[in-house]
Design a protein around this motif. Sequence first.
Motif, PDB file in Angstrom:
ATOM      1  N   LEU A   9      37.150  -8.638  30.250  1.00  0.00           N
ATOM      2  CA  LEU A   9      36.239  -7.866  29.414  1.00  0.00           C
ATOM      3  C   LEU A   9      36.061  -6.515  30.089  1.00  0.00           C
ATOM      4  CD1 LEU A   9      33.587 -10.641  28.681  1.00  0.00           C
ATOM      5  CD2 LEU A   9      35.527  -9.958  27.265  1.00  0.00           C
ATOM      6  N   ILE A  10      36.342  -5.439  29.358  1.00  0.00           N
ATOM      7  CA  ILE A  10      36.373  -4.107  29.962  1.00  0.00           C
ATOM      8  C   ILE A  10      35.328  -3.205  29.318  1.00  0.00           C
ATOM      9  CG2 ILE A  10      37.810  -2.099  30.453  1.00  0.00           C
ATOM     10  CD1 ILE A  10      40.247  -3.988  30.071  1.00  0.00           C
ATOM     11  N   PRO A  11      34.359  -2.740  30.124  1.00  0.00           N
ATOM     12  CA  PRO A  11      33.399  -1.764  29.579  1.00  0.00           C
ATOM     13  C   PRO A  11      34.033  -0.375  29.566  1.00  0.00           C
ATOM     14  CG  PRO A  11      32.908  -2.200  31.871  1.00  0.00           C
ATOM     15  CD  PRO A  11      34.063  -3.096  31.502  1.00  0.00           C
ATOM     16  N   LEU A  12      33.516   0.488  28.724  1.00  0.00           N
ATOM     17  CA  LEU A  12      33.933   1.891  28.736  1.00  0.00           C
ATOM     18  C   LEU A  12      32.766   2.703  29.291  1.00  0.00           C
ATOM     19  CD1 LEU A  12      35.765   2.244  25.309  1.00  0.00           C
ATOM     20  CD2 LEU A  12      36.761   2.001  27.576  1.00  0.00           C
ATOM     21  N   ILE A  13      33.072   3.606  30.223  1.00  0.00           N
ATOM     22  CA  ILE A  13      32.020   4.420  30.836  1.00  0.00           C
ATOM     23  C   ILE A  13      32.341   5.895  30.621  1.00  0.00           C
ATOM     24  CG2 ILE A  13      31.359   2.694  32.565  1.00  0.00           C
ATOM     25  CD1 ILE A  13      33.091   4.203  34.587  1.00  0.00           C
ATOM     26  N   ASN A  14      31.317   6.718  30.607  1.00  0.00           N
ATOM     27  CA  ASN A  14      31.493   8.166  30.475  1.00  0.00           C
ATOM     28  C   ASN A  14      31.562   8.789  31.864  1.00  0.00           C
ATOM     29  OD1 ASN A  14      31.438   8.288  27.655  1.00  0.00           O
ATOM     30  ND2 ASN A  14      29.215   8.214  27.646  1.00  0.00           N
ATOM     31  N   VAL A  15      32.602   9.593  32.086  1.00  0.00           N
ATOM     32  CA  VAL A  15      32.766  10.318  33.348  1.00  0.00           C
ATOM     33  C   VAL A  15      33.140  11.755  33.025  1.00  0.00           C
ATOM     34  CG1 VAL A  15      33.460   8.277  34.673  1.00  0.00           C
ATOM     35  CG2 VAL A  15      35.196   9.665  33.557  1.00  0.00           C
ATOM     36  N   LYS A  16      32.964  12.641  33.986  1.00  0.00           N
ATOM     37  CA  LYS A  16      33.360  14.041  33.788  1.00  0.00           C
ATOM     38  C   LYS A  16      34.769  14.237  34.318  1.00  0.00           C
ATOM     39  CE  LYS A  16      28.855  15.993  33.539  1.00  0.00           C
ATOM     40  NZ  LYS A  16      28.114  17.206  33.508  1.00  0.00           N
ATOM     41  N   ASN A  17      35.575  14.920  33.506  1.00  0.00           N
ATOM     42  CA  ASN A  17      36.940  15.215  33.943  1.00  0.00           C
ATOM     43  C   ASN A  17      36.942  16.492  34.777  1.00  0.00           C
ATOM     44  OD1 ASN A  17      36.808  17.358  32.126  1.00  0.00           O
ATOM     45  ND2 ASN A  17      38.172  16.421  30.627  1.00  0.00           N
ATOM     46  N   GLY A  18      38.118  16.978  35.124  1.00  0.00           N
ATOM     47  CA  GLY A  18      38.248  18.168  35.949  1.00  0.00           C
ATOM     48  C   GLY A  18      37.702  19.437  35.310  1.00  0.00           C
ATOM     49  N   TYR A  19      37.499  19.435  33.995  1.00  0.00           N
ATOM     50  CA  TYR A  19      36.968  20.588  33.275  1.00  0.00           C
ATOM     51  C   TYR A  19      35.470  20.468  33.025  1.00  0.00           C
ATOM     52  CZ  TYR A  19      41.917  21.310  32.404  1.00  0.00           C
ATOM     53  OH  TYR A  19      43.262  21.486  32.554  1.00  0.00           O
ATOM     54  N   GLY A  20      34.856  19.398  33.517  1.00  0.00           N
ATOM     55  CA  GLY A  20      33.429  19.193  33.328  1.00  0.00           C
ATOM     56  C   GLY A  20      33.070  18.561  31.996  1.00  0.00           C
ATOM     57  N   GLU A  21      34.069  18.154  31.238  1.00  0.00           N
ATOM     58  CA  GLU A  21      33.827  17.501  29.949  1.00  0.00           C
ATOM     59  C   GLU A  21      33.641  16.000  30.160  1.00  0.00           C
ATOM     60  OE1 GLU A  21      36.829  20.246  27.309  1.00  0.00           O
ATOM     61  OE2 GLU A  21      37.635  18.537  28.400  1.00  0.00           O
ATOM     62  N   GLU A  22      32.745  15.396  29.363  1.00  0.00           N
ATOM     63  CA  GLU A  22      32.563  13.951  29.448  1.00  0.00           C
ATOM     64  C   GLU A  22      33.650  13.261  28.639  1.00  0.00           C
ATOM     65  OE1 GLU A  22      28.912  12.000  28.927  1.00  0.00           O
ATOM     66  OE2 GLU A  22      27.901  13.208  30.430  1.00  0.00           O
ATOM     67  N   VAL A  23      34.319  12.305  29.269  1.00  0.00           N
ATOM     68  CA  VAL A  23      35.359  11.508  28.623  1.00  0.00           C
ATOM     69  C   VAL A  23      35.101  10.039  28.938  1.00  0.00           C
ATOM     70  CG1 VAL A  23      37.110  13.328  28.667  1.00  0.00           C
ATOM     71  CG2 VAL A  23      36.914  11.772  30.591  1.00  0.00           C
ATOM     72  N   GLU A  24      35.604   9.162  28.071  1.00  0.00           N
ATOM     73  CA  GLU A  24      35.474   7.730  28.311  1.00  0.00           C
ATOM     74  C   GLU A  24      36.652   7.242  29.131  1.00  0.00           C
ATOM     75  OE1 GLU A  24      35.208   5.735  24.535  1.00  0.00           O
ATOM     76  OE2 GLU A  24      33.024   5.705  24.656  1.00  0.00           O
ATOM     77  N   GLN A  25      36.354   6.313  30.036  1.00  0.00           N
ATOM     78  CA  GLN A  25      37.422   5.652  30.772  1.00  0.00           C
ATOM     79  C   GLN A  25      37.014   4.211  30.995  1.00  0.00           C
ATOM     80  OE1 GLN A  25      37.835   7.836  34.489  1.00  0.00           O
ATOM     81  NE2 GLN A  25      36.961   6.156  35.623  1.00  0.00           N
ATOM     82  N   ASP A  26      37.996   3.390  31.313  1.00  0.00           N
ATOM     83  CA  ASP A  26      37.715   1.978  31.555  1.00  0.00           C
ATOM     84  C   ASP A  26      36.827   1.804  32.770  1.00  0.00           C
ATOM     85  OD1 ASP A  26      39.377   1.484  29.450  1.00  0.00           O
ATOM     86  OD2 ASP A  26      40.987   0.587  30.634  1.00  0.00           O
TER      87      ASP A  26
END
Length: 103
Positions: A9-26
């Motif tokens: 079971l995999i949650p999705l979390i919001n993180v900031k990428n190298g540009y400061g944008e929030e993206v979802e990742q596992d």
Amino acid sequence: MMWRDVVDLIPLINVKNGYGEEVEQDGIPKTVYANKKSVRQTEFYQAMAAGMKPEIVFEVMVADYSNEPKVKYGEDKYYRVIRTYSANDEHIELVCSIYPMEE
């Protein structure tokens, strides 16, 4: 009850990428025992009418499921939870479709 399968079971979390944008990742996957089931015919047609394509159902313990939107089954099969169904306080069914892979 015999649990025949294992899923992550995999949650999705919001993180900031190298540009400061929030993206979802596992998030961190949680491995649990499950029973793989077929999609019921009535459920299949109701979902298709709503634009969804259910592929598979996994039954897991209610205590193991924390609203994770993604399921991994086997080596490389990923699914998206499109609906849940709980007939009792112990088990919950996760109705899943193929997870869209990133291009």
